[in-house]
Motif scaffolding. Sequence first.
Motif, mmCIF file in Angstrom:
data_model
loop_
_atom_site.group_PDB
_atom_site.id
_atom_site.type_symbol
_atom_site.label_atom_id
_atom_site.label_comp_id
_atom_site.label_asym_id
_atom_site.label_seq_id
_atom_site.Cartn_x
_atom_site.Cartn_y
_atom_site.Cartn_z
ATOM 1 N N THR A 127 0.825 -1.210 0.000
ATOM 2 C CA THR A 127 0.000 0.000 0.000
ATOM 3 C C THR A 127 0.856 1.256 0.000
ATOM 4 O OG1 THR A 127 -1.737 -1.182 1.185
ATOM 5 C CG2 THR A 127 -1.829 1.216 1.209
ATOM 6 N N VAL A 128 1.901 1.267 0.840
ATOM 7 C CA VAL A 128 2.774 2.442 0.903
ATOM 8 C C VAL A 128 3.468 2.669 -0.435
ATOM 9 C CG1 VAL A 128 4.855 3.367 1.990
ATOM 10 C CG2 VAL A 128 3.086 2.304 3.394
ATOM 11 N N ILE A 129 3.941 1.593 -1.068
ATOM 12 C CA ILE A 129 4.591 1.737 -2.372
ATOM 13 C C ILE A 129 3.614 2.291 -3.405
ATOM 14 C CG2 ILE A 129 5.613 0.439 -4.282
ATOM 15 C CD1 ILE A 129 6.854 -1.430 -2.266
ATOM 16 N N TYR A 130 2.390 1.788 -3.414
ATOM 17 C CA TYR A 130 1.407 2.233 -4.400
ATOM 18 C C TYR A 130 1.124 3.729 -4.256
ATOM 19 C CZ TYR A 130 -3.161 3.027 -6.519
ATOM 20 O OH TYR A 130 -4.203 3.551 -7.249
ATOM 21 N N PHE A 131 0.852 4.179 -3.031
ATOM 22 C CA PHE A 131 0.514 5.594 -2.849
ATOM 23 C C PHE A 131 1.720 6.494 -3.081
ATOM 24 C CE2 PHE A 131 -3.140 3.810 -0.512
ATOM 25 C CZ PHE A 131 -4.153 4.544 -1.110
ATOM 26 N N SER A 132 2.920 6.020 -2.735
ATOM 27 C CA SER A 132 4.107 6.840 -2.989
ATOM 28 C C SER A 132 4.333 7.034 -4.480
ATOM 29 C CB SER A 132 5.332 6.189 -2.343
ATOM 30 O OG SER A 132 5.175 6.097 -0.946
ATOM 31 N N VAL A 133 4.183 5.948 -5.245
ATOM 32 C CA VAL A 133 4.369 6.047 -6.687
ATOM 33 C C VAL A 133 3.278 6.916 -7.312
ATOM 34 C CG1 VAL A 133 4.389 4.725 -8.841
ATOM 35 C CG2 VAL A 133 5.601 3.861 -6.832
ATOM 36 N N ARG A 134 2.027 6.745 -6.852
ATOM 37 C CA ARG A 134 0.927 7.512 -7.439
ATOM 38 C C ARG A 134 1.079 9.000 -7.153
ATOM 39 N NH1 ARG A 134 -5.175 6.992 -5.332
ATOM 40 N NH2 ARG A 134 -4.228 8.294 -3.729
ATOM 41 N N ASN A 135 1.543 9.375 -5.968
ATOM 42 C CA ASN A 135 1.643 10.789 -5.606
ATOM 43 C C ASN A 135 2.821 11.482 -6.281
ATOM 44 O OD1 ASN A 135 -0.588 10.499 -3.935
ATOM 45 N ND2 ASN A 135 0.647 10.065 -2.111
ATOM 46 N N GLN A 136 3.887 10.723 -6.593
ATOM 47 C CA GLN A 136 5.078 11.357 -7.142
ATOM 48 C C GLN A 136 5.303 11.029 -8.612
ATOM 49 O OE1 GLN A 136 8.591 10.853 -4.690
ATOM 50 N NE2 GLN A 136 7.365 10.582 -2.848
ATOM 51 N N TRP A 137 4.376 10.274 -9.213
ATOM 52 C CA TRP A 137 4.597 9.867 -10.595
ATOM 53 C C TRP A 137 4.568 11.051 -11.553
ATOM 54 C CZ3 TRP A 137 6.595 5.824 -12.798
ATOM 55 C CH2 TRP A 137 6.434 5.653 -14.178
ATOM 56 N N GLY A 138 3.647 11.999 -11.363
ATOM 57 C CA GLY A 138 3.565 13.150 -12.256
ATOM 58 C C GLY A 138 4.827 13.992 -12.208
ATOM 59 N N GLU A 139 5.328 14.225 -10.992
ATOM 60 C CA GLU A 139 6.561 15.012 -10.859
ATOM 61 C C GLU A 139 7.739 14.305 -11.521
ATOM 62 O OE1 GLU A 139 9.515 16.690 -7.303
ATOM 63 O OE2 GLU A 139 7.646 15.644 -6.829
ATOM 64 N N LEU A 140 7.834 12.994 -11.311
ATOM 65 C CA LEU A 140 8.937 12.247 -11.903
ATOM 66 C C LEU A 140 8.835 12.229 -13.426
ATOM 67 C CD1 LEU A 140 11.415 10.450 -11.486
ATOM 68 C CD2 LEU A 140 9.886 8.494 -11.399
ATOM 69 N N ALA A 141 7.632 12.097 -13.959
ATOM 70 C CA ALA A 141 7.461 12.097 -15.416
ATOM 71 C C ALA A 141 7.899 13.436 -16.013
ATOM 72 C CB ALA A 141 6.012 11.791 -15.765
ATOM 73 N N ALA A 142 7.521 14.560 -15.341
ATOM 74 C CA ALA A 142 7.924 15.876 -15.841
ATOM 75 C C ALA A 142 9.444 16.037 -15.797
ATOM 76 C CB ALA A 142 7.245 16.965 -15.019
ATOM 77 N N GLN A 143 10.053 15.600 -14.674
ATOM 78 C CA GLN A 143 11.503 15.715 -14.568
ATOM 79 C C GLN A 143 12.202 14.798 -15.560
ATOM 80 O OE1 GLN A 143 12.057 14.909 -10.417
ATOM 81 N NE2 GLN A 143 11.937 17.067 -9.829
ATOM 82 N N ALA A 144 11.634 13.630 -15.809
ATOM 83 C CA ALA A 144 12.226 12.728 -16.789
ATOM 84 C C ALA A 144 12.160 13.329 -18.190
ATOM 85 C CB ALA A 144 11.510 11.388 -16.764
ATOM 86 N N SER A 145 11.039 13.975 -18.514
ATOM 87 C CA SER A 145 10.924 14.619 -19.821
ATOM 88 C C SER A 145 11.945 15.740 -19.972
ATOM 89 C CB SER A 145 9.499 15.177 -19.994
ATOM 90 O OG SER A 145 9.384 15.866 -21.221
ATOM 91 N N SER A 146 12.118 16.527 -18.884
ATOM 92 C CA SER A 146 13.117 17.590 -18.929
ATOM 93 C C SER A 146 14.525 17.024 -19.058
ATOM 94 C CB SER A 146 13.005 18.452 -17.664
ATOM 95 O OG SER A 146 14.017 19.428 -17.628
ATOM 96 N N GLY A 147 14.780 15.940 -18.338
ATOM 97 C CA GLY A 147 16.102 15.319 -18.428
ATOM 98 C C GLY A 147 16.378 14.766 -19.817
ATOM 99 N N LEU A 148 15.361 14.176 -20.442
ATOM 100 C CA LEU A 148 15.545 13.663 -21.800
ATOM 101 C C LEU A 148 15.800 14.792 -22.790
ATOM 102 C CD1 LEU A 148 12.839 10.851 -21.923
ATOM 103 C CD2 LEU A 148 15.319 10.594 -21.748
ATOM 104 N N ASP A 149 15.128 15.965 -22.597
ATOM 105 C CA ASP A 149 15.387 17.123 -23.468
ATOM 106 C C ASP A 149 16.832 17.601 -23.312
ATOM 107 O OD1 ASP A 149 12.804 17.011 -24.360
ATOM 108 O OD2 ASP A 149 12.052 18.504 -22.933
ATOM 109 N N GLU A 150 17.328 17.613 -22.068
ATOM 110 C CA GLU A 150 18.722 18.015 -21.848
ATOM 111 C C GLU A 150 19.677 17.018 -22.494
ATOM 112 O OE1 GLU A 150 19.366 18.497 -17.705
ATOM 113 O OE2 GLU A 150 17.944 20.152 -17.481
#
Length: 402
Positions: A127-150
Amino acid sequence: MARARLTEQVPGTDTPQPLSAPHPNGHEAAAAPKKRPAKQPSALWTDGLGRVGTRAAQVLLILTVAVVSVYALMQIKLLVIPVLIALILAAAIGPFVNMLRRRGIPGGVATGLAFVALLAVLAGISTVIYFSVRNQWGELAAQASSGLDELEQFLLTGPVPIEQEQLDQAREGIVQFATSSQVRSGAITGLSVVTEFIAGASLMVVILFFFLKDGAKIWTFFLRPFSGQREAKLRRVGSRTLEVLGGYVRGTAIVALVDTVAIGAALLIMQVPLAFPLAIIVFIGAFIPLVGATVAGILAALVALVANGPVVALIVVAVVVAVNQLEGDLLQPIVMGKSLQLHALVILMALTAGTILAGIVGAVLSVPLTAVAWAIIQVWTAEDPNLEDMNPDLPPPHSQPV
């Protein structure tokens, strides 16, 4: 006229012995060569080459039996793997159940309490893993997109520049692969794997319950055909198996907890996204000796590289290396003790064989099973360093299950 036969008197005998017929050239005929006695067929296996052939035949027979056995077990791995996992978990939880029984709690109630506690811990972690991933997935996706652009900008203007057309072709190839029939068939295969996982997990839960509740009776039932010294050795094999598996799981859990706290704290301090799920992955990976925690640490470093840049990623790598050195030089010798008396080369070979046969599950199970096999060999050859009974809760010899 017939030629007279020549004879001579041999001293000490009364019978004249014939002389050799003269050769036409005036020389005596050469003596006839003696024939060597033929070897008996059974004598062919008594010389050096025969002994080597006997040993080679024995080795080939043993290898054939081993290969056929492994192949047969792989055909029913949906049953074998849950049984092995249940046995390992039962060995780790068994002392807690026995403690409850010694305090007067009935066996069924004690088993139920330990069983519910284990399921509650697993459910809480999931349960803790699921909610942690769900709450931070959007931020990580945005940072990953920025990192890929760099990364793309670095490839275009770096020391070895790459043309934009090449990048577009690579991106198009990735998109085509993602929409290809291979990926769709892989998704169907993944669905069947999920179905097998659910079925195996359900079977493992049922087997684990009965191992915790009636493990001693089950083992006693298998020992009924044996008696005397052989029965005593087999009982010792059972107790040593529980000792090795339980010690391995509990020791590895302690080492994994230390790794998780150290690496997870470093990720939280440096504000790396998905720090808690990554720490849980480190905890799970620590159950694969030598390589598990390292691979999990590399995954954490990659997330830090994408989300926080190269400096933070290098710090994460340094923390992972330091924790692995602490684990190998201090924690494992103290915590594991004699539960895992295997050379590093043996562990590496067991990991390789387990991974080839059963993937990640095989890598997790191969090392404790190898440790159990070595403990059984020590018991059977009377070289076991621990001679005291490690499981006093087993029923006495010649007892019948109730």
